[in-house]
Design a protein around this motif. Structure first.
Motif, short mmCIF file in Angstrom:
data_model
loop_
_atom_site.label_atom_id
_atom_site.label_comp_id
_atom_site.label_asym_id
_atom_site.label_seq_id
_atom_site.Cartn_x
_atom_site.Cartn_y
_atom_site.Cartn_z
N GLY A 24 16.37 27.65 15.54
CA GLY A 24 15.45 28.77 15.68
C GLY A 24 15.91 29.98 14.89
N LEU A 25 17.21 30.26 14.95
CA LEU A 25 17.76 31.39 14.19
C LEU A 25 17.62 31.18 12.69
N ILE A 26 17.93 29.97 12.23
CA ILE A 26 17.81 29.66 10.81
C ILE A 26 16.36 29.77 10.37
N ARG A 27 15.45 29.29 11.19
CA ARG A 27 14.02 29.35 10.86
C ARG A 27 13.56 30.80 10.75
N THR A 28 14.02 31.66 11.65
CA THR A 28 13.67 33.08 11.59
C THR A 28 14.21 33.72 10.32
N ALA A 29 15.44 33.39 9.95
CA ALA A 29 16.03 33.94 8.73
C ALA A 29 15.26 33.48 7.49
N HIS A 32 12.00 35.39 7.17
CA HIS A 32 12.23 36.72 6.60
C HIS A 32 12.43 36.61 5.08
N TYR A 33 13.22 35.65 4.65
CA TYR A 33 13.49 35.48 3.22
C TYR A 33 12.22 35.08 2.47
N LEU A 34 11.37 34.30 3.11
CA LEU A 34 10.11 33.89 2.47
C LEU A 34 9.26 35.10 2.09
N ARG A 35 9.27 36.12 2.94
CA ARG A 35 8.52 37.34 2.62
C ARG A 35 9.11 38.04 1.40
N GLU A 36 10.43 37.91 1.20
CA GLU A 36 11.09 38.54 0.06
C GLU A 36 10.80 37.82 -1.25
N ARG A 40 7.80 34.08 -6.04
CA ARG A 40 8.67 33.32 -6.93
C ARG A 40 8.44 31.82 -6.75
N PRO A 41 8.70 31.05 -7.79
CA PRO A 41 8.49 29.60 -7.70
C PRO A 41 9.31 28.92 -6.60
N GLU A 42 10.53 29.41 -6.31
CA GLU A 42 11.35 28.76 -5.30
C GLU A 42 10.85 28.97 -3.88
N SER A 43 9.86 29.85 -3.71
CA SER A 43 9.33 30.09 -2.37
C SER A 43 8.73 28.82 -1.77
N VAL A 44 8.23 27.92 -2.59
CA VAL A 44 7.65 26.66 -2.09
C VAL A 44 8.73 25.84 -1.39
N LYS A 45 9.92 25.79 -1.97
CA LYS A 45 11.02 25.04 -1.36
C LYS A 45 11.40 25.62 0.00
N TYR A 46 11.43 26.95 0.08
CA TYR A 46 11.77 27.59 1.35
C TYR A 46 10.66 27.42 2.38
N TYR A 50 11.17 25.69 5.96
CA TYR A 50 10.74 26.38 7.18
C TYR A 50 9.92 25.43 8.06
N HIS A 51 9.00 24.70 7.46
CA HIS A 51 8.17 23.79 8.24
C HIS A 51 8.96 22.59 8.75
N ARG A 52 9.90 22.08 7.97
CA ARG A 52 10.75 20.97 8.45
C ARG A 52 11.60 21.40 9.65
N LEU A 53 12.12 22.62 9.59
CA LEU A 53 12.92 23.12 10.70
C LEU A 53 12.07 23.31 11.96
N GLY A 54 10.79 23.60 11.76
CA GLY A 54 9.89 23.74 12.90
C GLY A 54 9.70 22.44 13.65
#
Length: 57
Positions: A24-29, A32-36, A40-46, A50-54
Motif C-alpha cells: 500500500g505504501l509503495i502504491r501510494t508513492a 505520487h510519482y505518476l503525477r510528477e 513522460r514516456p516512462e509514465s506508462v511503465k509506472y 501501480y495497477h499490478r500492485l493494486g
C-alpha cells in the motif's frame, strides 16, 4: 539394485519480502510519482506497476 538415500537438509521456507501494508505504501508513492512524470514516456511503465500492485494488496 539398491538406492542409497542421502539425507539433505530441506531449504528454509522463504518469507515474504514485503507485507500487505508495504504494498500500500509503495502504491501510494508510485501514485505520487505518476503525477510528477505524467507527460513522460516512462509514465506508462509506472502506471502498469501501480495497477499490478493494486492486485497484490
Amino acid at each position: 539394485m539398491t538406492t542409497d538415500t542421502i539425507d539433505r537438509p530441506q531449504p528454509a521456507r522463504s518469507r515474504a519480502v514485503f507485507s500487505a501494508e508495504d504494498f500500500g505504501l509503495i502504491r501510494t508513492a508510485i501514485a505520487h510519482y505518476l503525477r510528477e512524470v505524467q507527460d513522460r514516456p516512462e509514465s506508462v511503465k509506472y502506471a502498469n506497476l501501480y495497477h499490478r500492485l493494486g492486485r497484490v494488496a
